[in-house]
Design an enzyme around this catalytic site. Structure first.
Site, PDB file in Angstrom:
ATOM      1  N   GLU A 219       0.828  -1.206   0.000  1.00  0.00           N
ATOM      2  CA  GLU A 219       0.000   0.000   0.000  1.00  0.00           C
ATOM      3  C   GLU A 219       0.866   1.261   0.000  1.00  0.00           C
ATOM      4  O   GLU A 219       1.825   1.367   0.765  1.00  0.00           O
ATOM      5  CB  GLU A 219      -0.902  -0.017   1.243  1.00  0.00           C
ATOM      6  CG  GLU A 219      -1.784   1.205   1.415  1.00  0.00           C
ATOM      7  CD  GLU A 219      -2.516   1.209   2.745  1.00  0.00           C
ATOM      8  OE1 GLU A 219      -3.441   2.025   2.906  1.00  0.00           O
ATOM      9  OE2 GLU A 219      -2.154   0.391   3.624  1.00  0.00           O
TER      10      GLU A 219
ATOM     11  N   LYS B 204      -9.849   2.007  -3.044  1.00  0.00           N
ATOM     12  CA  LYS B 204     -10.271   1.448  -1.766  1.00  0.00           C
ATOM     13  C   LYS B 204     -11.707   1.855  -1.427  1.00  0.00           C
ATOM     14  O   LYS B 204     -12.079   3.032  -1.553  1.00  0.00           O
ATOM     15  CB  LYS B 204      -9.317   1.909  -0.660  1.00  0.00           C
ATOM     16  CG  LYS B 204      -9.576   1.282   0.697  1.00  0.00           C
ATOM     17  CD  LYS B 204      -8.569   1.811   1.713  1.00  0.00           C
ATOM     18  CE  LYS B 204      -8.823   1.189   3.091  1.00  0.00           C
ATOM     19  NZ  LYS B 204      -7.939   1.790   4.113  1.00  0.00           N
TER      20      LYS B 204
ATOM     21  N   CYS C  34      -5.249  -2.166   2.671  1.00  0.00           N
ATOM     22  CA  CYS C  34      -5.245  -1.926   4.113  1.00  0.00           C
ATOM     23  C   CYS C  34      -6.152  -2.931   4.812  1.00  0.00           C
ATOM     24  O   CYS C  34      -5.990  -4.134   4.631  1.00  0.00           O
ATOM     25  CB  CYS C  34      -5.631  -0.472   4.395  1.00  0.00           C
ATOM     26  SG  CYS C  34      -5.494   0.055   6.114  1.00  0.00           S
TER      27      CYS C  34
END
Length: 526
Positions: free
Chosen positions: A287, A350, A400
């Site tokens: 990430e 995301k 994440c």
């Protein structure tokens, strides 16, 4: 407790004393029981502690004389469970202690207090059912399971450390997640470790034997199913693929320093092109490994593309932003697939953003800023996606903490992926239990879905898991280096992957009905 302790040795006496506690002694016992249970969480996995912890909770709940007392029993137990289980979140505030250290109690104990409300509602519902003995425990298992599910979506949800996650330490029993997911394992956990509490209500040898037999059958059945599944499914690899995972182990305090961004990008390229690069087909970075807006920064994108093998791609986390002249301005936390020519051939934004980490809820009212760099809140992506990237099977991406959401792997109208990819930066949490718990959540998704998981983390834990959660390769927390690995093949869709959370919720409803029916059976038998 209604049963006399005289025929049960210490069980009845313990139960009576626990049920009779009031005031601060009752509260202290519940907090200690919840704290004890956290030893069962990854990375320790000390499951036997759940026996006294959950039995004690049942006994205290039995002594509740009001609705508030019943709610408080679950809330206090769970406050310790979540508050201590979330201790590692405080490490994120220490990256910039002068600015955020004051938030540590709110981010750990405060968050734990909010999450504990759901378990308090479960114990309240159990109390209101007016069921006792085995029926009370069965109702508790059903209510707890439903509340774990609610916790996953209410106010965007934070389903970290559901009770069923403790089975990460037992690969065989973990396979039950392929049937009913982690929520089904929550019900299983309550039944296994809380049913012995009913011994304090059963005095005859036959009744005690039935309780113990139920526990043994549950455990034996879980082990037998899991061992059979593990034995019947050896790991098979996709031919012709070799992934290189890069773990640069960059300290979080250095991640967004303007003077270090270029060197960090080049560092990832250098690690990617290390010995054996000619045999690699695809490279995976974690990430925000590329701390540039690669969608607009052609020069940085060209540098990153140097890590893409010939005929393959680089998969990297990177922020993405709308052009300056476009209004309203949006910022995304993204995963990009970049080919050797510097073209973006796959993109995912995301969906599940971290409150206070990537955006500030009620920004106009709360006098705080987000933990990540910059003043602009991140925007959520349009939905879960299955990416088709040249040279790779279809992939389900996570960024994440998105891998902690059960049943949220395949987007609507999206085809089933053949593998899962998590890119994350657990450097926020230091050498704590957090990254281990995060890895355990990913393992649970792999087993639930019957899909292999590749996990690339900035500072660990990077790992490759097969579709039964078996670990094939690993770079430990804080280690710097590369890891070359094949890609495991997926299994056929599991019952959980087909029907999702409808399975554990159906189990939970069945337990509620069974528990209540036991109450009426007991009334008639008397």
């Amino acid at each position: 407790m209604r049963g006399s302790p005289s025929g049960l040795g210490p069980w009845g006496g313990l139960a009576s004393r626990a049920a009779g506690l009031t005031g601060w002694r009752r509260a202290l016992l519940l907090l200690l029981l919840g704290a004890l249970a956290t030893l069962a969480l990854p990375p320790l996995g000390a499951l036997p502690v759940l026996l006294p912890s959950l039995c004690g909770l049942v006994w205290v709940l039995e002594g509740s004389r009001s609705r508030w007392a019943a709610f408080g029993a679950g809330w206090l137990w769970a406050w310790a469970w979540y508050g201590i289980g979330f201790y590692w979140i405080g490490n994120a505030m220490l990256v910039d202690p002068g600015k955020f250290a004051w938030m540590i109690p709110f981010a750990t104990l405060g968050l734990g207090a909010v999450q504990a409300v759901f378990i308090g509602l479960a114990t309240l519902a159990t109390h209101l059912s007016r069921v006792s003995g085995i029926g009370r425990i069965v109702v508790l298992a059903g209510a707890w399971t439903i509340m774990e599910w609610v916790r996953a979506w209410f106010l965007t949800g934070f389903p970290w450390n559901p009770l069923g996650s403790v089975w990460d330490a037992v690969p065989a029993v973990l396979q039950l997640a392929s049937l009913a997911g982690v929520y089904g394992l929550c019900a299983f956990t309550i039944l296994v470790f809380a049913l012995p509490a009913a011994l304090a209500d059963f005095l005859s040898r036959r009744q005690r034997g039935l309780v113990l037999a139920a526990v043994v059958l549950l455990l034996a059945g879980g082990f037998a199913f899991g061992q059979a599944r593990l034995s019947a499914n050896p790991t098979e690899m996709v031919p012709g693929l070799k992934l290189r995972l890069v773990q640069a182990a960059i300290a979080q305090r250095h991640m967004w320093r303007e003077d270090l961004r270029q060197s960090q990008l080049l560092d990832h390229v250098e690690l990617s092109r290390g010995p054996g690069f000619d045999s690699v087909t695809h490279v995976v970075w974690p990430e925000t490994a590329a701390p540039f807006f690669l969608d607009l920064d052609a020069r940085s994108r060209a540098i990153a593309a140097m890590a893409a093998p010939v005929g393959g791609t680089l998969l990297t986390g990177a922020p993405r932003i709308t052009p300056q002249e476009v209004e309203p301005r949006h910022l995304w936390n993204s995963l990009m697939a970049i080919d050797g020519a510097g073209q973006v051939v796959g993109l995912y934004d995301k969906v599940h953003l971290v409150p206070f980490g990537e955006y500030v809820p009620l920004r106009g009212l709360l006098p705080i800023t987000k933990l990540t760099a910059g003043g602009t809140d991140f925007s959520a992506g349009i939905g879960l996606r299955t990416l088709d990237i040249p040279g790779l099977p279809p992939v389900g991406p996570f960024i994440c903490y998105e891998s902690v959401f059960p049943g949220e792997v395949v987007g609507r109208d999206q085809k089933r992926p053949e593998w899962l990819l998590t890119v994350t930066n657990d450097g926020w949490f230091g050498k704590s239990a957090g990254p281990h718990q995060h890895l355990a959540a990913g393992r649970m998704r792999a087993v639930e879905e019957g899909l292999p998981l590749v996990r690339s983390a900035n500072t660990g834990i990077s790992a490759v898991l097969d579709p039964l959660g078996r670990q094939l390769a690993r770079l430990d927390l804080g280690k710097r280096g590369i890891m070359d690995t094949g890609l495991p093949k997926p299994l056929m869709p599991t019952p959980y992957s087909r029907w999702g959370n409808a399975v554990p919720l159906s189990v939970a409803c069945a337990l509620l009905l069974l528990g209540v029916s036991l109450r009426f059976w007991r009334i008639r038998s008397n």
